[in-house]
Design a protein around this motif. Structure first.
Motif, PDB file in Angstrom:
ATOM      1  N   LEU A  35       0.831  -1.201   0.000  1.00  0.00           N
ATOM      2  CA  LEU A  35       0.000   0.000   0.000  1.00  0.00           C
ATOM      3  C   LEU A  35       0.871   1.259   0.000  1.00  0.00           C
ATOM      4  O   LEU A  35       0.571   2.239  -0.676  1.00  0.00           O
ATOM      5  N   GLY A  36       1.961   1.185   0.760  1.00  0.00           N
ATOM      6  CA  GLY A  36       2.891   2.314   0.807  1.00  0.00           C
ATOM      7  C   GLY A  36       3.466   2.605  -0.567  1.00  0.00           C
ATOM      8  O   GLY A  36       3.564   3.762  -0.989  1.00  0.00           O
ATOM      9  N   THR A  39       0.842   4.254  -2.715  1.00  0.00           N
ATOM     10  CA  THR A  39       0.663   5.657  -2.334  1.00  0.00           C
ATOM     11  C   THR A  39       1.764   6.501  -2.955  1.00  0.00           C
ATOM     12  O   THR A  39       1.507   7.564  -3.528  1.00  0.00           O
ATOM     13  N   ALA A 159      -4.061   4.351   6.547  1.00  0.00           N
ATOM     14  CA  ALA A 159      -3.270   4.200   5.329  1.00  0.00           C
ATOM     15  C   ALA A 159      -4.127   4.122   4.059  1.00  0.00           C
ATOM     16  O   ALA A 159      -3.857   4.829   3.096  1.00  0.00           O
ATOM     17  N   PHE A 162      -5.571   7.550   3.207  1.00  0.00           N
ATOM     18  CA  PHE A 162      -4.592   8.487   2.671  1.00  0.00           C
ATOM     19  C   PHE A 162      -4.256   8.120   1.224  1.00  0.00           C
ATOM     20  O   PHE A 162      -4.098   8.980   0.368  1.00  0.00           O
ATOM     21  N   TYR A 163      -4.182   6.810   0.973  1.00  0.00           N
ATOM     22  CA  TYR A 163      -3.926   6.355  -0.396  1.00  0.00           C
ATOM     23  C   TYR A 163      -5.025   6.838  -1.331  1.00  0.00           C
ATOM     24  O   TYR A 163      -4.762   7.339  -2.428  1.00  0.00           O
ATOM     25  N   TRP A 164      -6.283   6.716  -0.891  1.00  0.00           N
ATOM     26  CA  TRP A 164      -7.388   7.175  -1.734  1.00  0.00           C
ATOM     27  C   TRP A 164      -7.341   8.678  -1.953  1.00  0.00           C
ATOM     28  O   TRP A 164      -7.654   9.158  -3.033  1.00  0.00           O
ATOM     29  N   CYS A 166      -4.596  10.484  -2.119  1.00  0.00           N
ATOM     30  CA  CYS A 166      -3.548  10.709  -3.121  1.00  0.00           C
ATOM     31  C   CYS A 166      -4.050  10.337  -4.508  1.00  0.00           C
ATOM     32  O   CYS A 166      -3.821  11.051  -5.488  1.00  0.00           O
ATOM     33  N   LEU A 227       1.898  15.983  -0.202  1.00  0.00           N
ATOM     34  CA  LEU A 227       1.462  14.608   0.053  1.00  0.00           C
ATOM     35  C   LEU A 227       2.621  13.758   0.579  1.00  0.00           C
ATOM     36  O   LEU A 227       2.449  12.922   1.469  1.00  0.00           O
ATOM     37  N   ASN A 231       2.812  11.586   3.881  1.00  0.00           N
ATOM     38  CA  ASN A 231       2.987  10.150   3.680  1.00  0.00           C
ATOM     39  C   ASN A 231       4.097   9.613   4.581  1.00  0.00           C
ATOM     40  O   ASN A 231       3.909   8.653   5.318  1.00  0.00           O
TER      41      ASN A 231
END
Lengths: 648, 293
Positions: A35-36, A39, A159, A162-164, A166, A227, A231
């Protein structure tokens, strides 16, 4: 029209499917490491789209983009830590500051050409990182800055959230930039890359567009930086130096310039590759795949003789080294950077158009995607206004002078061009014809004297300002926008067509206007006989067609006065005959023309009045037939022959 | 105190000038920005230190070794990479990326071979002794550095101005095509220029590492930035500009560290550069390029 729909669905469909796929990942995958990476991919996607604006579209070597990522990151971080602002404010402030700084960076660099500009951006980035590093009271210097990730509107972001976020911002950037780059702005950026002089002469301000392109590209760097800060939640100055810059540039070139997909693919490479490299087995597998691909591509290229041996073999050798290295080196960590650089480097040499440049050709062929169809041409009367051929003085030169050091290229010329005339300007090489029109059109400032249009002084020394007064020109050595299609060349110059303001363009609300512009441009291409070549790239046209395209482009300015600088130079005979017809048609529409020409038959056929220059001075003036018999003119052109005749 | 700083500034400035000369020479003749110049500089430091420590050779042999090894690397970069890019008429972004790639490869290789620890010349190998004039202490080492730098620059100036070779190089700088039509071996001189420029970069590296006695794989990058600052200041491709720009940057850096902020020395130097760019984009001594139709 069927082709248009197919294209629309395939292109948009790929975008929507890609976005949906990326958005669905957190529902299936819970691995925080994966996931990281995703992102980071979204963040780098935004970053590289910004870099592509300046590197791909504007064609400038921009080595300052990593610094903007850093400035954005620290701005966002400090907004939260020092100012106590929230994430939305931080994500507005970061791109805003970078927008301003990016514009400022473009300002001193405006007068610098290519490599000098590149170095200016590099020293800007050195300045920025040095300040971040050394201003310890603000940034904590090398110690690093801790940044919390504050909740947005009271909602804490985990997480996937935050990904969504970005991903949503990437989609927003993608959409707005796609609209912008397909509009008159994108065309202006590309025009600026291919010929700054012609861009100015076509009334499209180079300064304004360069500054805005830079500001925009940099602001995307700043947004990505914001971002980035939230992150990683920890910032260090050495993350934003030179090496990152190189990797970003390689990413853009590798993915493919002038393409949103290219930027995204490039981002995927630079985010995923280093992580693959740190796992030995994965690295061996991927380098083996790379070697196979390189061998395959090289074999095909060599068999078809489309590539040079070096270009084909370089990736093979590099990949071979990689495979060898992957088997020999026990610990890939130490050599990671070298391997990474070598790998990217070989692809850059082997695939100059980048992965997406290559893939786009392949996909277009595979799915038989036709280019979007063109509208019917507008009527010529609606595109070119009729100017009354009054015979009144339109352009007057009064004692015009232009000196280059001790050379008096134009030495006190006075002449009058009357409305509705074709006014010939002839003379031997070096007589000052081109210099005279360069002064009139604003490329050079005069050293003395005046240029009057309708009795009022024209602006001096600015192509852009003169272009605003209804004066258009062509260039003796062609100044087309080579990478743009014929129709886009004309559309860059179109006057009084584009009115939709920037915010609406970003929202994609300029379609109707674009279609009208295409119709108008087609009418002009039709006038010069290039309607069926509208989609061809200007640099792929034949020489004669390029000359005609310059005329069509100048006409898009709706000029009252058209200056043609040796339009027949180098033309084959049939093309020259066609040129005479074109000029006559333009003249019939009421456009006043200054024609610089060497071909006397062209001059006598077209001109109402001819002025003859020699040594920067006027030696004769009058109707072509009279001038041709003037002994001074004969002497200037054919001095030796006259001497012989006298002797005989 | 001021006199002391002046000596420091002159030492630093003369090495900056030497480094920037090679950089600007390549740009002037090959019309390429060779961003591997910093890496070549770093190679020069290692070459000199290795020869001096491993083989216990005298310092001047170390300097010659630095020139030879760096020069050969510069030559190799030209033959293997830049030549191909010239043949392809690649836009100027490509050689920049390519030479940055070279930088990463060389830097990583140095890191792999020698590690990241700071390498030093043995203290006893450095020329000892100093001179005292009034309150000013001058180390013999500093005098040597200044002398070597100026000697090499004088040789280069003489070669460019007064010899047939120099005339050929200046002709190529104007127009490689015309020079080639006149029977000048353009490719050969491109190779020679690359060798010379890298040799100058390498010896600058050796001199700097003697001055500070600290060698790391990463020392090339800040130097490259300074070299860029110098040739922007002096006007790109301008030989005299590189000399004056180098001395200027040396003085700006030393003086701002001494009198403005010891911490922000580099920032002040780069800030100054930016101010110059705002006022005179073509540098202090460069001409503004006139646009041509």
């Amino acid at each position: 029209m069927k082709g248009n729909w197919k294209r629309f669905f395939l292109v948009r469909g790929a975008e929507v499917a890609g976005l949906a796929l990326l958005a669905a990942v957190p529902l299936a995958v819970t691995n925080p490491f994966a996931l990281g990476l995703l992102t980071l991919l979204a963040i780098y996607g935004i970053l590289l789209i910004g870099l592509d604006v300046t590197v791909g579209y504007l064609g400038q070597v921009n080595l300052g983009h990593a610094a903007f990522l850093g400035i954005g990151a620290y701005t966002a971080g400090l907004t939260v830590t020092t100012l106590g602002g929230g994430m939305p404010i931080a994500l507005v402030l970061a791109p805003a500051l970078c927008f301003i700084l990016g514009g400022l960076l473009a300002l001193p660099a405006l007068r610098l050409e290519g490599p000098q500009f590149a170095l200016a951006t590099l020293s800007f980035s050195a300045l920025a990182t040095t300040i971040i590093n050394e201003w310890e009271s603000l940034t904590q210097g090398a110690q690093g800055l801790q940044v919390p990730r504050p909740p947005i509107f009271g909602v804490a972001l985990d997480a996937p959230d935050f990904y969504w976020l970005c991903l949503a911002l990437l989609a927003l950037v993608w959409m707005t930039m796609r609209n912008l780059l397909a509009s008159r702005w994108g065309r202006a950026f590309e025009a600026l890359r291919d010929s700054p002089i012609a861009t100015d002469a076509m009334g499209v301000g180079t300064y304004r567009h360069k500054v805005i392109a830079f500001a925009l590209g940099s602001s995307l760097g700043g947004l990505a930086g914001g971002l980035y800060a939230f992150n990683f939640q920890y910032l260090q100055p050495q993350s934003f130096t030179y090496e990152l810059m190189v990797i970003l540039l390689l990413g853009v070139v590798l993915g493919g310039r002038k393409s949103l997909w290219g930027a995204f693919v490039g981002a995927a490479f630079i985010v995923l590759l280093p992580n693959l490299l740190s796992n030995r087995l994965l690295f061996q597998i991927f380098s083996a795949i790379g070697l196979t691909a390189a061998v395959f591509a090289a074999g095909r290229g060599l068999a078809k003789k489309t590539t040079q041996p070096f270009q084909a073999l370089a990736p093979v050798v590099a990949m071979g080294l990689l495979v060898g290295g992957s088997l020999l080196v026990a610990n890939t960590e130490d050599w990671r950077k070298a391997i990474f650089a070598l790998m990217l480097f070989s692809v850059v040499v082997g695939l100059p158009e980048g992965i997406m440049g290559f893939a786009a050709q392949l996909l277009t062929r595979l799915f038989r995607i036709a280019p979007p169809s063109l509208p019917a041409p507008a009527s010529l009367e609606s595109v070119l206004p009729a100017w009354p051929a009054t015979g009144e003085p339109l352009l007057e030169l009064k004692h015009l002078k232009r000196h280059f050091g001790g050379v008096h290229a134009v030495d006190g010329i006075s002449l009058t061009v009357r409305a509705g005339h074709v006014h010939g300007l002839i003379g031997p090489n070096g007589s000052g014809k081109s210099t005279a029109v360069n002064v009139i059109s604003g490329l050079y400032a005069p050293s003395g004297g005046e240029v009057l249009l309708h009795g009022k002084a024209l602006p001096e020394g600015s192509l852009f300002k003169v272009a605003g007064h209804g004066v258009a020109r062509t260039f003796q050595n062609l100044q087309l926008f080579g990478e743009l299609s014929a129709i886009d060349n004309v559309m860059v110059a179109l006057k009084d067509v584009f009115r939709v303001p920037l915010p609406l363009i970003l929202l994609g609300l300029a379609d109707a206007e674009e279609q009208r512009a295409r119709a108008a441009a087609l009418a002009l291409l039709d006038l010069v006989g290039l309607r069926d070549k509208a989609r061809a790239r200007a640099k792929d046209l034949t020489y004669g067609a390029q000359r005609f395209l310059e005329i069509a482009r100048a006409l898009a300015r709706k000029p009252e006065l058209l200056i043609l600088d040796e339009p027949a130079a180098g033309l084959a005979h049939p093309d020259a005959a066609e040129l005479v017809k074109i000029i006559r048609r333009v003249h019939d529409l009421g456009v006043t023309i200054i024609l610089i020409e060497h071909h006397m038959d062209v001059v006598s056929e077209l001109c109402d009045v001819v002025t003859v220059l020699d040594g920067g001075k006027i030696i004769a003036e009058g109707p072509p037939d009279t001038v041709k018999r003037n002994p001074k003119v004969i002497e200037a052109y054919l001095g030796a022959v006259v001497e012989e005749e006298k002797a005989a | 105190m001021l006199e002391q700083q002046l000596v420091n500034a002159l030492t630093l400035g003369s090495v900056y000038a030497l480094f920037a000369l090679g950089f600007t020479l390549v740009f002037g003749v090959l019309a390429v920005i060779n961003l591997s110049h910093g890496a070549v500089f770093m190679v020069g430091s290692y070459a000199a230190a290795l020869v001096v420590t491993r083989f216990e050779a005298p310092l001047w042999v170390g300097l010659l070794a630095a020139m030879a090894i760096s020069g050969l690397i510069g030559l190799a970069i030209d033959v293997v990479i830049l030549k191909r890019l010239r043949a392809r008429k690649a836009p100027h972004l490509i050689p920049m990326i390519a030479t940055i790639g070279v930088t990463i490869v060389i830097t990583s290789a140095a890191q792999g071979l020698f590690g990241v620890e700071v390498q030093r010349f043995p203290e006893e190998m450095l020329p000892a002794g100093d001179f005292t004039v009034g309150d000013v202490h001058v180390r013999a080492l500093e005098l040597g550095i200044i002398a070597v730098s100026f000697l090499l620059m004088a040789v280069l100036f003489f070669a460019l101005r007064r010899t047939q070779l120099g005339r050929a190089l200046r002709a190529i700088a104007e127009s490689p095509k015309a020079a080639s039509l006149l029977g000048i071996n353009v490719e050969g001189l491109f190779h020679l220029t690359s060798f010379t420029a890298a040799a100058l970069g390498g010896v600058a590296g050796a001199l700097i590492s003697l001055n500070f006695n600290a060698i790391t794989p990463f020392m090339g990058q800040p130097m490259l930035h300074k070299g860029i600052a110098v040739i922007i200041l002096g006007g790109m491709g301008d030989i005299r500009g590189a000399l004056i720009g180098g001395l200027f940057l040396g003085f700006a850096e030393v003086m701002s560290k001494a009198y403005i902020s010891s911490q922000m020395g580099d920032a002040v130097a780069f800030g100054l550069l930016f101010l110059v760019l705002l006022v005179r984009p073509s540098g202090l001594f460069g001409r503004v390029l006139e646009r041509k139709a």
